[in-house]
Enzyme design. Sequence first.
Site, PDB file in Angstrom:
ATOM      1  N   ASP A 222       0.790  -1.235   0.000  1.00 14.97           N
ATOM      2  CA  ASP A 222       0.000   0.000   0.000  1.00 14.97           C
ATOM      3  C   ASP A 222       0.822   1.283   0.000  1.00 14.97           C
ATOM      4  OD1 ASP A 222      -2.562  -0.861  -0.280  1.00 14.97           O
ATOM      5  OD2 ASP A 222      -2.823  -1.252   1.852  1.00 14.97           O
ATOM      6  N   CYS A 545      10.813  -0.876  57.351  1.00  8.35           N
ATOM      7  CA  CYS A 545      11.082  -1.361  58.706  1.00  8.35           C
ATOM      8  C   CYS A 545      11.046  -2.888  58.690  1.00  8.35           C
ATOM      9  CB  CYS A 545      10.037  -0.810  59.677  1.00  8.35           C
ATOM     10  SG  CYS A 545      10.123  -1.568  61.302  1.00  8.35           S
ATOM     11  N   CYS A 548       7.975  -4.158  61.463  1.00  5.87           N
ATOM     12  CA  CYS A 548       6.541  -4.077  61.172  1.00  5.87           C
ATOM     13  C   CYS A 548       6.237  -4.167  59.679  1.00  5.87           C
ATOM     14  CB  CYS A 548       5.941  -2.801  61.752  1.00  5.87           C
ATOM     15  SG  CYS A 548       6.534  -1.308  60.955  1.00  5.87           S
ATOM     16  N   CYS A 563      11.747   3.980  62.021  1.00  5.83           N
ATOM     17  CA  CYS A 563      10.338   3.615  61.853  1.00  5.83           C
ATOM     18  C   CYS A 563       9.525   4.387  62.876  1.00  5.83           C
ATOM     19  CB  CYS A 563      10.142   2.110  62.046  1.00  5.83           C
ATOM     20  SG  CYS A 563       8.411   1.638  62.001  1.00  5.83           S
ATOM     21  N   CYS A 566       7.741   1.580  65.280  1.00  6.24           N
ATOM     22  CA  CYS A 566       8.560   0.787  66.197  1.00  6.24           C
ATOM     23  C   CYS A 566       9.669   1.614  66.861  1.00  6.24           C
ATOM     24  CB  CYS A 566       9.197  -0.380  65.456  1.00  6.24           C
ATOM     25  SG  CYS A 566       8.066  -1.220  64.360  1.00  6.24           S
TER      26      CYS A 566
HETATM   27 ZN   LIG Z   1       8.265  -0.606  62.221  1.00  5.96          ZN
END
Ligand SMILES: [Zn+2]
Length: 601
Positions: A222, A545, A548, A563, A566
């Site tokens: 084309d 952390c 946690c 953290c 904590c």
């Molecule tokens: Zn922590």
Amino acid sequence: MSEKTNKADLFFNGRWVKEIRNPEEFVKKFREKRRQGLISHHINIAWFPEYGEVRINSDGGRVRRPLIVVENGKPKLTPEILQKVREGKLGWYELVRRGIIEYLDAEEEENALVAMRAEELTKEHTHLEIDPIVMLGNSAALAPYPEYNRGDRVNYGSKMVGQAIGLVADNFPVRTDTKFNILAYPQVPLVQTSMSRIINEYPVGQNIVIAILCWEGWNLNDAIVMSKSAVERGLFRSFYFRTYETLKKRYWGGQEDEIMIPEVGVKGYRGEAAYVNLDEDGIISPEIRVESDSVLIGKVSPLRFLIGEEFTAELENKREASVCVRHGERGVVDTVLITETLDAEQLIKVRVRDMRIPEIGDKFASRHGQKGVISLLVKQEDMPFTADGVVPDIIFNPHAIPSRMTVGHLLEMLAGKVGALSGQLVDGSAFTGMKEEEIRKLMKKLGFRDDGKQVLYDGATGKMYPALIFTGISYYLKLDHMVTDKIHARSRGPVTLLTKQPTEGRAKRGGLRLGEMEQQCMVGHNAALVLKERFDSDLTAIPVCTKCGLLAIHEAAKNKTYCDVCKDSQIAWVQTSYAFKLFLDELKAMGIYPKLVVKEV
Ligand SMILES: [Zn+2]
């Protein structure tokens, strides 16, 4: 309710009204009264014996079409009436008012038997088509010989006519539309239709010489090979206009925008060089060449948070707000307009014009759904030529024809050839246009082969091609898809604030997405490690952390990481995408605790 009881439910605009007797008689009388002009011709009625319903519709939005009323196998539009129409004694609406022509909607059409031509009329027919071409829409009726094409191609073709660059309005020199294109040398099509005769004042293309042959493989898939010399003579040259505008706004507290060359110290100052093209009033002058991101109107605005506070004229409280040429566009300043709005605010409009000469990658199409992009511009002396010295403007690949079955395209080329050689416009209207036999006869009369094939010579060697080549003239369109508007690449550039990933789109200098499928390609090619590089556009390190599993806090100023939950725990830095960090934040916003379990590896 049923036919046996000869009762029916009457609905008006979809609402049940009442039960009626003799529905057939009712509908017949209703139509008679409408044709006498006692009932508005905007109202349609339909009888559905299978449902036992008579439906009357008068609401807006119904698609309706006009037909000639037929009674006892005779059309009400008699030759005498037609003569009066020709003499201008009778108008269209007079015909409608007299019940000679009536508009049917989709529901009333179900009760009608429409004849395509007057010769086909029988006693059963209720209506006669005004012209067979009306079965096509406005733009489909622009294509010549559509009845020789496959249906979808007619559809594609009419869609492409809509994208064609032409003459959109006579007053374009004074228009300030946001953007529009104008073809430099528009032509009326050599092969006309009854519809194109109506819009001939606003043509959308040019008549060009086409040869159907493969040319060194350059026009495969084309692609089209175009004559560079024809382009230099002005073939398909067009102009692109874009209007930029700005308001000199007044704010509460007496502050206002200033149209001026911004001074050093203004927030966002672009440097002296950016403003060299501006006049003393801060506005650019006509006929100055501008490039991508050039300043057109110099403007300084007060900082937004100062609105309403005490007026300060200090430079630090001002922000650069100049109007610039869009990224990726360029041109010449065409018009500068300074005026006022109804609210007495100064309004400045600058129109930029860009001349577009066809180049490799620009898109063209015929009116038969045959589109393609330029793959090569060839100098005239290298193009094939006929014994008369005619050089084609476009070389079109023969492989585009058999699978798409656009026979109308071939017929148009033949008819166009007849038109060009004899100096007349040819009628190619659907169903009623000049027939193939007639075209062939005329071709012979003009001293050409009647099948459109011709001897062509190789431009490079001068040798005759061993095969005869089908050549003709066809109306071609330059479509509003030019490479200059699309070409785009990026190495570095802006990122979005939310995800820190590259922006999307050419106008925003966006990145080119490496999506899921491309990713699978890399894996499939044993190049999985490439992905590690490719997917680092929003790479971030986050403190996690270890106790946690939540994100820790990093205080860069004190170089402390801890953290907040904590207080005193081990923190691990994890490399991840910023989008993942955002995802964790969104989970927390929903009250979900996303705990990351990190381990040293
Ligand atoms: Zn922590």
